[in-house]
Design an enzyme around this catalytic site. Structure first.
Site, PDB file in Angstrom:
ATOM      1  N   PHE A 101       0.806  -1.230   0.000  1.00 38.37           N
ATOM      2  CA  PHE A 101       0.000   0.000   0.000  1.00 38.37           C
ATOM      3  C   PHE A 101       0.834   1.272   0.000  1.00 38.37           C
ATOM      4  CE2 PHE A 101       0.832  -0.138   4.573  1.00 38.37           C
ATOM      5  CZ  PHE A 101       1.016   1.206   4.849  1.00 38.37           C
ATOM      6  N   LYS A 159      -1.301  -7.294  -9.185  1.00 41.64           N
ATOM      7  CA  LYS A 159      -2.229  -7.439  -8.051  1.00 41.64           C
ATOM      8  C   LYS A 159      -1.835  -6.368  -7.041  1.00 41.64           C
ATOM      9  CE  LYS A 159      -2.915  -8.715  -4.311  1.00 41.64           C
ATOM     10  NZ  LYS A 159      -3.327  -7.751  -3.228  1.00 41.64           N
ATOM     11  N   GLU A 215      -4.873  -4.103  -1.723  1.00 41.09           N
ATOM     12  CA  GLU A 215      -6.329  -3.926  -1.643  1.00 41.09           C
ATOM     13  C   GLU A 215      -6.689  -2.627  -0.924  1.00 41.09           C
ATOM     14  OE1 GLU A 215      -4.299  -6.247  -0.567  1.00 41.09           O
ATOM     15  OE2 GLU A 215      -5.167  -7.537   0.983  1.00 41.09           O
ATOM     16  N   ARG A 216      -5.669  -1.951  -0.332  1.00 43.29           N
ATOM     17  CA  ARG A 216      -5.974  -0.699   0.384  1.00 43.29           C
ATOM     18  C   ARG A 216      -5.808   0.539  -0.498  1.00 43.29           C
ATOM     19  NH1 ARG A 216      -2.039  -2.301   4.931  1.00 43.29           N
ATOM     20  NH2 ARG A 216      -2.545  -4.492   4.857  1.00 43.29           N
ATOM     21  N   SER A 249       5.233  -7.087   3.570  1.00 43.04           N
ATOM     22  CA  SER A 249       5.802  -7.437   4.868  1.00 43.04           C
ATOM     23  C   SER A 249       6.685  -8.681   4.723  1.00 43.04           C
ATOM     24  CB  SER A 249       4.671  -7.739   5.840  1.00 43.04           C
ATOM     25  OG  SER A 249       3.855  -8.755   5.283  1.00 43.04           O
ATOM     26  N   CYS A 280       9.576   1.306   3.715  1.00 42.38           N
ATOM     27  CA  CYS A 280      10.496   0.212   4.065  1.00 42.38           C
ATOM     28  C   CYS A 280      11.877   0.783   4.343  1.00 42.38           C
ATOM     29  CB  CYS A 280      10.541  -0.830   2.972  1.00 42.38           C
ATOM     30  SG  CYS A 280      11.288  -0.205   1.482  1.00 42.38           S
ATOM     31  N   GLU A 303       9.282  -4.711  12.701  1.00 42.80           N
ATOM     32  CA  GLU A 303       9.141  -3.409  12.061  1.00 42.80           C
ATOM     33  C   GLU A 303       8.019  -2.586  12.719  1.00 42.80           C
ATOM     34  OE1 GLU A 303       7.617  -3.938   8.072  1.00 42.80           O
ATOM     35  OE2 GLU A 303       8.906  -2.318   7.394  1.00 42.80           O
TER      36      GLU A 303
HETATM   37  P1  NAD Z   1       1.416  -6.632   3.139  1.00 40.64           P
HETATM   38  O1  NAD Z   1       2.417  -7.723   3.317  1.00 40.64           O
HETATM   39  O2  NAD Z   1       0.256  -6.599   4.041  1.00 40.64           O
HETATM   40  O3  NAD Z   1       0.809  -6.701   1.640  1.00 40.64           O
HETATM   41  C1  NAD Z   1       1.618  -6.595   0.489  1.00 40.64           C
HETATM   42  C2  NAD Z   1       0.933  -7.331  -0.654  1.00 40.64           C
HETATM   43  O4  NAD Z   1       0.968  -8.740  -0.390  1.00 40.64           O
HETATM   44  C3  NAD Z   1      -0.533  -6.970  -0.833  1.00 40.64           C
HETATM   45  O5  NAD Z   1      -0.826  -6.917  -2.210  1.00 40.64           O
HETATM   46  C4  NAD Z   1      -1.264  -8.110  -0.118  1.00 40.64           C
HETATM   47  O6  NAD Z   1      -2.522  -8.373  -0.682  1.00 40.64           O
HETATM   48  C5  NAD Z   1      -0.339  -9.286  -0.301  1.00 40.64           C
HETATM   49  N1  NAD Z   1      -0.272 -10.216   0.846  1.00 40.64           N
HETATM   50  C6  NAD Z   1      -0.318  -9.879   2.157  1.00 40.64           C
HETATM   51  N2  NAD Z   1      -0.133 -10.980   2.918  1.00 40.64           N
HETATM   52  C7  NAD Z   1       0.046 -12.014   2.080  1.00 40.64           C
HETATM   53  C8  NAD Z   1       0.297 -13.409   2.261  1.00 40.64           C
HETATM   54  N3  NAD Z   1       0.400 -13.953   3.480  1.00 40.64           N
HETATM   55  N4  NAD Z   1       0.426 -14.185   1.172  1.00 40.64           N
HETATM   56  C9  NAD Z   1       0.334 -13.645  -0.062  1.00 40.64           C
HETATM   57  N5  NAD Z   1       0.108 -12.348  -0.296  1.00 40.64           N
HETATM   58  C10 NAD Z   1      -0.029 -11.526   0.755  1.00 40.64           C
HETATM   59  O7  NAD Z   1       2.231  -5.264   3.153  1.00 40.64           O
HETATM   60  P2  NAD Z   1       1.643  -3.782   3.199  1.00 40.64           P
HETATM   61  O8  NAD Z   1       1.106  -3.526   4.561  1.00 40.64           O
HETATM   62  O9  NAD Z   1       0.788  -3.522   2.024  1.00 40.64           O
HETATM   63  O10 NAD Z   1       2.990  -2.949   2.978  1.00 40.64           O
HETATM   64  C11 NAD Z   1       3.874  -2.645   4.002  1.00 40.64           C
HETATM   65  C12 NAD Z   1       5.039  -3.621   4.068  1.00 40.64           C
HETATM   66  O11 NAD Z   1       5.739  -3.640   2.823  1.00 40.64           O
HETATM   67  C13 NAD Z   1       6.059  -3.207   5.108  1.00 40.64           C
HETATM   68  O12 NAD Z   1       6.487  -4.353   5.790  1.00 40.64           O
HETATM   69  C14 NAD Z   1       7.193  -2.600   4.271  1.00 40.64           C
HETATM   70  O13 NAD Z   1       8.456  -2.634   4.875  1.00 40.64           O
HETATM   71  C15 NAD Z   1       7.137  -3.474   3.071  1.00 40.64           C
HETATM   72  N6  NAD Z   1       7.770  -2.826   1.934  1.00 40.64           N
HETATM   73  C16 NAD Z   1       8.990  -3.288   1.540  1.00 40.64           C
HETATM   74  C17 NAD Z   1       9.663  -2.673   0.497  1.00 40.64           C
HETATM   75  C18 NAD Z   1      11.012  -3.168   0.064  1.00 40.64           C
HETATM   76  O14 NAD Z   1      11.447  -2.799  -1.016  1.00 40.64           O
HETATM   77  N7  NAD Z   1      11.685  -3.979   0.847  1.00 40.64           N
HETATM   78  C19 NAD Z   1       9.074  -1.571  -0.159  1.00 40.64           C
HETATM   79  C20 NAD Z   1       7.816  -1.127   0.280  1.00 40.64           C
HETATM   80  C21 NAD Z   1       7.172  -1.764   1.323  1.00 40.64           C
END
Ligand code: NAD
Length: 491
Positions: A151, A175, A178-179, A228, A283, A383
């Protein structure tokens, strides 16, 4: 009026998905419901993959020079719609307009970088490597790829993948989170205006079930996830078990170290921007600041003062410097994080819990928070992903490095100093994928891979730059023998 229900873009048409559940999409500053997003059923995927496969079979024949022609047109359209896109990002993600414009600029730079694909896709050759034998390496497209995005950067992160995937000759299923689905819808609508074959990039809204189906689907050859660490690890394991190429970027806990000789004003500003920019939902957010030796006397009061002065509110207001968190659950999680840190011995020097923004009382806000932490409490935590900066003290650079290297993540570490030897040592010894020297948010620019080590990354090829080209292509090595005629004359 019931909220608008967002469509998927499958097989080149916008359509109402098969979905058993719909989730509300909030404006996090007001808690208003902007729309509903479908949790598309896994069955939706078969049709998307079939049409993407057919589109890609024709697209791989289109010369790369023509393929990047569409990217040049896309770049122009994104520029023309810059302000509209920035406002869309702010409305659904909460970050300030300046931050939304900034992420969009980074996204456009990825499109620019991918416009160099005619050069980046070059292979290499040897003539006469053995008698009458030549050998070549070519790069061919991977096929159908999928990108699952988070998101916090609704435009920039889809644009880490889309231009490279398409420019290298692939089809892409996106994909988005969803937020924040509206931004992705606009990115795909604008892409369609370039005249790109319509089934080449498809948009499917959904949650975990859909992502798991993507991991398992035999028609998808590569999958990228940014999210995450929990999601990154799960997708890496599942997609790799299904034989796919996978790159999964995860969470982080990044430290900024201030040496006693540092430009203190610069370090304080960088720490505040790193910790509270995008409300800490990056991140590459600075969640730990480590003051070395005498640096603490000036750094700690200065960072408290700068944090306290940060204007919090609706990101659409140009005076505002920090917006809300993405959801009410995130707000509650960050509040819980601070309480747990306190229980573990941390002392709030500035407490942003329980404060409201006049006129936006329902918004998901937490104000800047600064904690005097203990090493155990600061490092044991996962985090934060909120505007909470933990302060630690170290006696010297060795101690700061060992604090950093004992953490489970390895996304980024930064050092502020005027000493070149200290900077060089830090660069060499910090066990992280991205390093900043007198830079607080060392986000690699589009021409470099967005690195990440340890629990911040699963895979080997990162997003962006040359890694993206390698991810979206497979190498083909060709040995050719054209024997010369007898007597050495060329037949
Ligand atoms: P999230 O993990 O909740 O969701 C990310 C995506 O994965 C979404 O599209 C979600 O639908 C999907 N998803 C969530 N859980 C899943 C699972 N168990 N199996 C399969 N798909 C799943 O993350 P968020 O809250 O949208 O974003 C924040 C996180 O992203 C933070 O932890 C941040 O550090 C990380 N992030 C990392 C980077 C990087 O380059 N390392 C960059 C941006 C954000």
């Amino acid at each position: 009026m019931p909220p608008v229900r967002l469509p998927n873009f499958v097989g080149g048409t916008w359509r109402r998905p098969q979905a058993e559940a719909w989730l509300p999409v909030f404006n996090p500053a007001t808690a208003e419901v902007l729309a509903e997003v479908p949790l598309s059923a896994a069955a939706e995927l078969d049709e998307a993959v079939a049409s993407a496969t057919a589109a890609q079979a024709a697209w791989r024949d289109v010369p790369v020079t023509e393929r990047v022609g569409y990217l040049f047109r896309y770049f122009r359209l994104l520029e023309e719609h810059y302000e509209e896109l920035a406002r869309t990002i702010t409305r659904e993600c909460g970050k300030t307009l300046a931050e939304a414009r900034g992420e969009l600029r980074r996204g456009l730079e990825s499109v620019q970088a991918a416009c160099a694909l005619p050069l980046l896709l070059q292979g290499y050759s040897n003539e006469q490597l053995a008698y009458d034998l030549d050998e070549h390496l070519f790069r061919q497209p991977l096929g159908v790829a999928a990108a699952v995005t988070p998101f916090n950067f609704p435009a920039m992160i889809p644009l880490w993948f889309l231009p490279y995937a398409v420019g290298c000759g692939n089809a892409l299923l996106l994909k988005p989170s969803e937020r924040v689905p509206h931004t992705a819808v606009r990115l795909v609508e604008l892409l369609a205006e370039t005249g790109l074959p319509r089934a080449l990039v498809q948009l499917l809204h959904g949650g975990q079930e859909l992502v798991h189906a993507m991991c398992d689907h035999p028609g998808i050859h590569g999958i990228s996830l940014v999210g995450s660490t929990q999601a990154a690890r799960a997708v890496y394991q599942r997609a790799a078990a299904a034989g796919k190429r996978v790159q999964c970027q995860g969470g982080a806990r990044n430290a900024l170290v201030v040496m006693p000789d540092a430009d203190l004003d610069g370090a304080v500003q960088a720490a505040a921007d790193g910790a509270f920019g995008c409300a800490g939902q990056r991140c590459l957010a600075t969640s730990l600041a480590i003051a070395v030796d005498q640096a603490r006397h000036r750094f700690i009061p200065a960072i408290q003062a700068v944090a306290a002065s940060r204007r919090v509110g609706n990101g659409l207001d140009p005076q505002v410097e920090m917006g809300p968190l993405i959801t009410q659950e995130s707000q509650a999680r960050v509040v819980r994080f601070v309480a747990e840190a306190e229980n573990a011995g941390a002392k709030p020097l500035l407490d942003g819990r329980g404060r409201r923004v006049p006129g936006y009382e329902q918004g998901f806000f937490v104000f800047p928070t600064v904690l005097a932490a203990t090493a155990d409490a600061a490092l044991a935590h996962a985090e934060v992903f909120g505007p909470v900066l933990s302060l630690l003290e170290a006696r010297n650079l060795d101690e700061a490095l060992s604090l950093i290297n004992s953490g489970r993540y390895g996304n980024m570490a930064c050092l502020f100093t005027r000493d070149g030897a200290a900077a060089r040592r830090f660069r060499y010894e910090a066990q992280v994928g991205n390093v900043g020297i007198n830079v607080g948010v060392a986000a690699p620019m589009a021409w470099y891979p967005f690195s990440g080590w340890k629990e911040s990354f699963f895979g080997d090829l990162h997003a962006q730059g040359r890694h993206a080209v390698e991810f979206y292509t497979q190498t083909k090595v060709v040995m050719e023998r054209w024997p010369r005629g007898r007597g050495g004359s060329v037949s």
